[in-house]
Design a protein around this motif. Sequence first.
Motif, PDB file in Angstrom:
ATOM      1  N   HIS A   1      -2.732  -3.642  -6.772  1.00 36.27           N
ATOM      2  CA  HIS A   1      -2.134  -4.628  -5.746  1.00 36.27           C
ATOM      3  C   HIS A   1      -2.860  -5.737  -5.256  1.00 36.27           C
ATOM      4  CE1 HIS A   1       0.597  -0.863  -4.804  1.00 36.27           C
ATOM      5  NE2 HIS A   1       1.315  -1.472  -5.937  1.00 36.27           N
ATOM      6  N   ALA A   2      -4.223  -5.327  -4.749  1.00 35.64           N
ATOM      7  CA  ALA A   2      -5.062  -6.380  -4.125  1.00 35.64           C
ATOM      8  C   ALA A   2      -5.427  -7.180  -4.790  1.00 35.64           C
ATOM      9  CB  ALA A   2      -5.954  -5.581  -3.271  1.00 35.64           C
ATOM     10  N   ILE A   3      -5.969  -6.902  -6.148  1.00 35.84           N
ATOM     11  CA  ILE A   3      -6.116  -7.978  -7.068  1.00 35.84           C
ATOM     12  C   ILE A   3      -5.310  -8.856  -7.517  1.00 35.84           C
ATOM     13  CG2 ILE A   3      -6.891  -7.954  -9.614  1.00 35.84           C
ATOM     14  CD1 ILE A   3      -8.415  -5.459  -9.456  1.00 35.84           C
TER      15      ILE A   3
ATOM     16  N   SER B   1       0.910  -1.328  -0.078  1.00 32.60           N
ATOM     17  CA  SER B   1       0.078   0.088  -0.103  1.00 32.60           C
ATOM     18  C   SER B   1       0.827   1.213   0.038  1.00 32.60           C
ATOM     19  CB  SER B   1      -0.967   0.015   1.176  1.00 32.60           C
ATOM     20  OG  SER B   1      -1.644   1.177   1.383  1.00 32.60           O
ATOM     21  N   SER B   2       0.519   2.286  -0.713  1.00 35.88           N
ATOM     22  CA  SER B   2       1.045   3.445  -0.755  1.00 35.88           C
ATOM     23  C   SER B   2       1.182   4.137   0.749  1.00 35.88           C
ATOM     24  CB  SER B   2       0.270   4.507  -1.704  1.00 35.88           C
ATOM     25  OG  SER B   2       0.087   3.936  -2.976  1.00 35.88           O
ATOM     26  N   GLY B   3       2.319   4.218   1.247  1.00 41.57           N
ATOM     27  CA  GLY B   3       2.600   4.835   2.364  1.00 41.57           C
ATOM     28  C   GLY B   3       2.074   3.962   3.472  1.00 41.57           C
ATOM     29  N   ASN B   4       1.669   2.677   3.275  1.00 39.37           N
ATOM     30  CA  ASN B   4       1.353   1.630   4.046  1.00 39.37           C
ATOM     31  C   ASN B   4       0.206   2.248   5.140  1.00 39.37           C
ATOM     32  OD1 ASN B   4       1.824  -0.885   5.624  1.00 39.37           O
ATOM     33  ND2 ASN B   4       2.674   0.103   7.417  1.00 39.37           N
TER      34      ASN B   4
ATOM     35  N   ALA C   1      14.956  -6.715  -3.866  1.00 42.61           N
ATOM     36  CA  ALA C   1      13.547  -5.991  -3.291  1.00 42.61           C
ATOM     37  C   ALA C   1      13.017  -5.190  -4.182  1.00 42.61           C
ATOM     38  CB  ALA C   1      14.123  -5.498  -2.213  1.00 42.61           C
ATOM     39  N   ALA C   2      12.180  -4.848  -4.116  1.00 38.82           N
ATOM     40  CA  ALA C   2      11.436  -3.860  -5.012  1.00 38.82           C
ATOM     41  C   ALA C   2      10.572  -2.715  -4.183  1.00 38.82           C
ATOM     42  CB  ALA C   2      10.555  -4.357  -6.133  1.00 38.82           C
ATOM     43  N   THR C   3      10.221  -1.745  -4.898  1.00 44.34           N
ATOM     44  CA  THR C   3       9.463  -0.751  -4.135  1.00 44.34           C
ATOM     45  C   THR C   3       8.508   0.127  -5.124  1.00 44.34           C
ATOM     46  OG1 THR C   3       8.855   0.824  -2.305  1.00 44.34           O
ATOM     47  CG2 THR C   3      10.918   0.970  -3.744  1.00 44.34           C
ATOM     48  N   GLY C   4       7.329   0.375  -5.020  1.00 42.03           N
ATOM     49  CA  GLY C   4       6.768   1.391  -5.873  1.00 42.03           C
ATOM     50  C   GLY C   4       7.146   2.935  -5.498  1.00 42.03           C
ATOM     51  N   ILE C   5       7.050   3.598  -6.566  1.00 37.90           N
ATOM     52  CA  ILE C   5       7.459   5.063  -6.128  1.00 37.90           C
ATOM     53  C   ILE C   5       6.197   5.797  -6.849  1.00 37.90           C
ATOM     54  CG2 ILE C   5       8.801   6.904  -6.887  1.00 37.90           C
ATOM     55  CD1 ILE C   5      10.960   5.065  -7.500  1.00 37.90           C
ATOM     56  N   GLY C   6       5.426   6.373  -5.850  1.00 38.50           N
ATOM     57  CA  GLY C   6       4.169   7.087  -6.330  1.00 38.50           C
ATOM     58  C   GLY C   6       4.462   8.597  -6.494  1.00 38.50           C
ATOM     59  N   CYS C   7       5.494   8.974  -6.117  1.00 40.64           N
ATOM     60  CA  CYS C   7       6.007  10.506  -6.208  1.00 40.64           C
ATOM     61  C   CYS C   7       6.907  10.764  -7.345  1.00 40.64           C
ATOM     62  CB  CYS C   7       6.382  11.018  -4.857  1.00 40.64           C
ATOM     63  SG  CYS C   7       6.903  12.780  -5.182  1.00 40.64           S
TER      64      CYS C   7
END
Length: 536
Positions: free
Chosen positions: A193-195, A110-113, A483-489
């Motif tokens: 993400h949830a789907i 989730s964005s920003g947890n 590892a990985a991470t989404g970047i929303g900004c």
Amino acid sequence: MPDDLQRVLAYHERSAHRPGRYAASLGYLDWDTQPNPFRLYDGCERHPLPRVHPHVSQDSPTWADLFRPGAVRPAASDLDLLGSLCFHAFALSAWKQHGASRWSLRVNPSSGNLHPTEVYLLAGPTSGLSQAPGLYHYTPLLHALEQRAVLDRDRWAALEFPGLLVGLSSIAWREAWKYGERAFRYCNHDVGHAIAALAVSAALHGWRAVLVDPLPDARLAALLGLADLGRGVEAERPECLLALLPADVAVALDPAAVLDLAPAALVGEANQLSEGHHAWEILDEIAEATASTAAAPRPTPPLAAPRACDLAVPAAPLVRRRRSAVAMDGRTGLTAAAFYDMLLRTLPGGLPFSALPWRPAVDLALMVHRVEGVDPGLYLLVRDPAREARWRAALPDATWQPPPGCPEALPLVGLSAGDVRRHAALVSCAQDIAADGAVALGMFVDLRAELAREGPAHYRRLYWETGAIGQLLYLEAEALGIAATGIGCFFDQPVRHLFGLPESDDLRSLYHFTVGGRVDDPRLRTLDAYHHLDRL
């Protein structure tokens, strides 16, 4: 529709980040109004769920098995399955602690947890749960189902459906508390993400997930028991419904008959999430502009042949140990084989994209930093061959050459060579993590064309598709031991400039991502996901 289309495009531009002018938000974290990340329904009967399914623990499917049709035998539909599906898709995965502060992590990112996504199950009579079909809310805090309603037996039986229905909703306030007007984007990333998390969890049990799409939002709200929660700052709005069933059983659902299951009476009162609020009227406006009003089966596009996967990593612990990296080491790279295999599995048709019943809309624009045998530079992966001409017209000066050793089945081409680490960081809101990974990427769509063809409600689905790609990349990275991470900004316009797109072009990036070597914070203590229940 034309007015709603313009409203959506206007929101997208308004919520874009630009150097020196970020999308509107509060500008600081108002801890006094921080939302509760857990929805609970007071007055409901709660049913604790099992966590470990015998099917999973005994068969130990690997990550590779999930991509091979028939490799995982379907589990029986029972309470163990309900518990294990949720445990490997939506449950808590750990708690982190630093000093007196403690916060939970979940299997679905989730964005920003902040976790705006809520989960509802519609299940038939299930031993150990109920002798009647029912509507349930899943609470990850307790790993339990809260029974909100008993469904009509005859209508459920008339579906002749041997599976489960799972509804997803969003509480935008949880994201708006931190991100303001951009929250709508992030809520829909999280739905994607949830789907994908649910599709992977279903595959782990020999089942599959398929969106029942489109459905009218108002009737979906009634089906999920949300009709009275769709107003106010803490509004909870329906997003989508998924059908889950054994992988060897065909989907045959009448959307109208599904919607007729809506309960006549509900049990339980939703908890209040915050004592105070900050209103963002634009979020109500964009929700209204993108509301779905249709109820018709969408033809499922033909599936591509599954791509080979030889990562024999146990799948169950893999999906539960997924974490979003907060920093990358700037040293770890990828082999070309791992890089190509990862990208092959982002192509449409396979898991988890088989859950999405529309023509793929998202292409990947890559910033390659450290891939053995692949020159650093800018690359493009067009996930639908029908868009290749569109991209070639927009980028006439690109090299359009595949990198050495690229599989023929992977439509990856180079655009320009060179060290783009500094640029990757700059366009990602000056975040070093975009430069310190092995690869960073933007997820592009032809925004105006997609909305004109599919309608304004498709704006949400475009983000769902990016979120599904992101979840696949998270798990691929974990399977490779990185590892990985989404970047929303990110800065919308500079990203387009970096890849050489004209100022007026409608190709837009919706989500950024990076893959590389994680840097962990040694100050953080990790606690078991359900230590708070086990000690009771």
